[in-house]
Design an enzyme around this catalytic site. Sequence first.
Site, PDB file in Angstrom:
ATOM      1  N   ARG A 180     -16.938 -56.726  89.116  1.00  0.00           N
ATOM      2  CA  ARG A 180     -17.605 -56.011  88.009  1.00  0.00           C
ATOM      3  C   ARG A 180     -17.073 -56.506  86.659  1.00  0.00           C
ATOM      4  O   ARG A 180     -17.837 -56.703  85.720  1.00  0.00           O
ATOM      5  CB  ARG A 180     -17.352 -54.509  88.114  1.00  0.00           C
ATOM      6  CG  ARG A 180     -17.755 -53.873  89.432  1.00  0.00           C
ATOM      7  CD  ARG A 180     -19.198 -53.405  89.439  1.00  0.00           C
ATOM      8  NE  ARG A 180     -19.464 -52.586  90.601  1.00  0.00           N
ATOM      9  CZ  ARG A 180     -19.856 -53.044  91.792  1.00  0.00           C
ATOM     10  NH1 ARG A 180     -20.017 -54.345  91.967  1.00  0.00           N
ATOM     11  NH2 ARG A 180     -20.105 -52.223  92.793  1.00  0.00           N
ATOM     12  N   LYS A 212     -22.725 -37.780 102.304  1.00  0.00           N
ATOM     13  CA  LYS A 212     -23.107 -38.802 101.307  1.00  0.00           C
ATOM     14  C   LYS A 212     -23.930 -39.879 102.014  1.00  0.00           C
ATOM     15  O   LYS A 212     -23.396 -40.889 102.460  1.00  0.00           O
ATOM     16  CB  LYS A 212     -21.862 -39.403 100.648  1.00  0.00           C
ATOM     17  CG  LYS A 212     -22.197 -40.458  99.577  1.00  0.00           C
ATOM     18  CD  LYS A 212     -20.973 -40.904  98.793  1.00  0.00           C
ATOM     19  CE  LYS A 212     -21.336 -42.002  97.796  1.00  0.00           C
ATOM     20  NZ  LYS A 212     -20.228 -42.376  96.895  1.00  0.00           N
ATOM     21  N   SER A 268     -23.679 -38.958  94.060  1.00  0.00           N
ATOM     22  CA  SER A 268     -22.307 -39.471  94.102  1.00  0.00           C
ATOM     23  C   SER A 268     -22.430 -40.968  93.845  1.00  0.00           C
ATOM     24  O   SER A 268     -22.349 -41.781  94.749  1.00  0.00           O
ATOM     25  CB  SER A 268     -21.653 -39.194  95.462  1.00  0.00           C
ATOM     26  OG  SER A 268     -20.349 -39.754  95.489  1.00  0.00           O
ATOM     27  N   GLU A 272     -19.697 -40.304 104.751  1.00  0.00           N
ATOM     28  CA  GLU A 272     -20.622 -41.288 104.185  1.00  0.00           C
ATOM     29  C   GLU A 272     -21.059 -42.325 105.226  1.00  0.00           C
ATOM     30  O   GLU A 272     -20.412 -43.349 105.391  1.00  0.00           O
ATOM     31  CB  GLU A 272     -19.970 -42.008 102.985  1.00  0.00           C
ATOM     32  CG  GLU A 272     -20.888 -43.035 102.339  1.00  0.00           C
ATOM     33  CD  GLU A 272     -20.283 -43.719 101.106  1.00  0.00           C
ATOM     34  OE1 GLU A 272     -20.974 -44.586 100.530  1.00  0.00           O
ATOM     35  OE2 GLU A 272     -19.145 -43.398 100.732  1.00  0.00           O
TER      36      GLU A 272
END
Length: 341
Positions: free
Chosen positions: A32, A219, A289, A177
Amino acid sequence: MNAELDAIAQKMVADGKGILAADESTSTIKKRFDAIGVESTEDNRRDYREMMFRSDEAMRDYISGVILFDETIRQKAKDGTPLVQLIQNAGSIPGIKVDAGAKPMAGFPGETITEGLDGLAGRLKEYYDLGARFAKWRGVIDIGAGIPTPGAVAANAHALARYAALCQEANIVPIVEPEVLMDGDHGIERCYEVTDYVLKVVFDELYAQRVRLEGIVLKPNMIVPGKKARTQASIEEVAEKTVRVLKSHVPSTVPGIAFLSGGQSDQDATAHLDAMVKLGNLPWKLTYSYGRALQAAPQKAWAGKAENVAAAQAAFTHRARMNSLAALGQWSAEQEAKKAA
């Protein structure tokens, strides 16, 4: 203990609030930062996350909890305040990513198993002492030729359930998740079919491992076509199919579902959530989320420069506000067009 877990799970999915996923591993945040030309040093990672945690309006009004990485939960802000305390001061709940990542699964080419159960009970106790009140574990299910296989789905579901049981034993709310990836060229029906199967297996395992459903947050992925699919789906179709598959498998005792964005654009992730909430007649809360879908805009605005902090905080607050409106079923493209003040 149960009452405390249930209360935290309810707070995590409070009306108009969602969870900030700021738990990027060191290698992920490096990618990132590379994209915005920032060196991934410990100080830069801290400064970036501190910028978000000091965004008063966003943290106070739109963010119920923050998922942290192991490095971040131990870090202090520039002025010496623990980052966990900044989150708590805003009325938000600190959480922690506890899995050790998805690794190639022996005997199952092209599939992964998430590792990290060894020693988890001890780590959870330490994280509780550091301030974490919820945790996250991600099982990764890919769609491709001949995959996913029942063996890989079962192994990941079992790991998710064991993790969830260990969390509750440590008085920590588990975010469960199971992510069916949106990579590939499969259509929306194939995503539905795989997610339908995965959720069935996951909830069977949660029951088998005696996980208390009132004290978890699910999630999941949304039901979307693969990124390379020839035909993309309308917002309404994604919303209808996602709610349908969830109603098939998620008991009403689960307090809330906080979606992952899974590589969708910021606005798609917001619009899809809003459309689901607007369908109404839902037995659980729906919220967000998001990681990239909350952070891409502030990351770009920040670009590693102290003089850009205010602009980055405004971008973060705007995205958080849009997702808050979506979680209430009050978002619109007109709202989106009103940039942060």
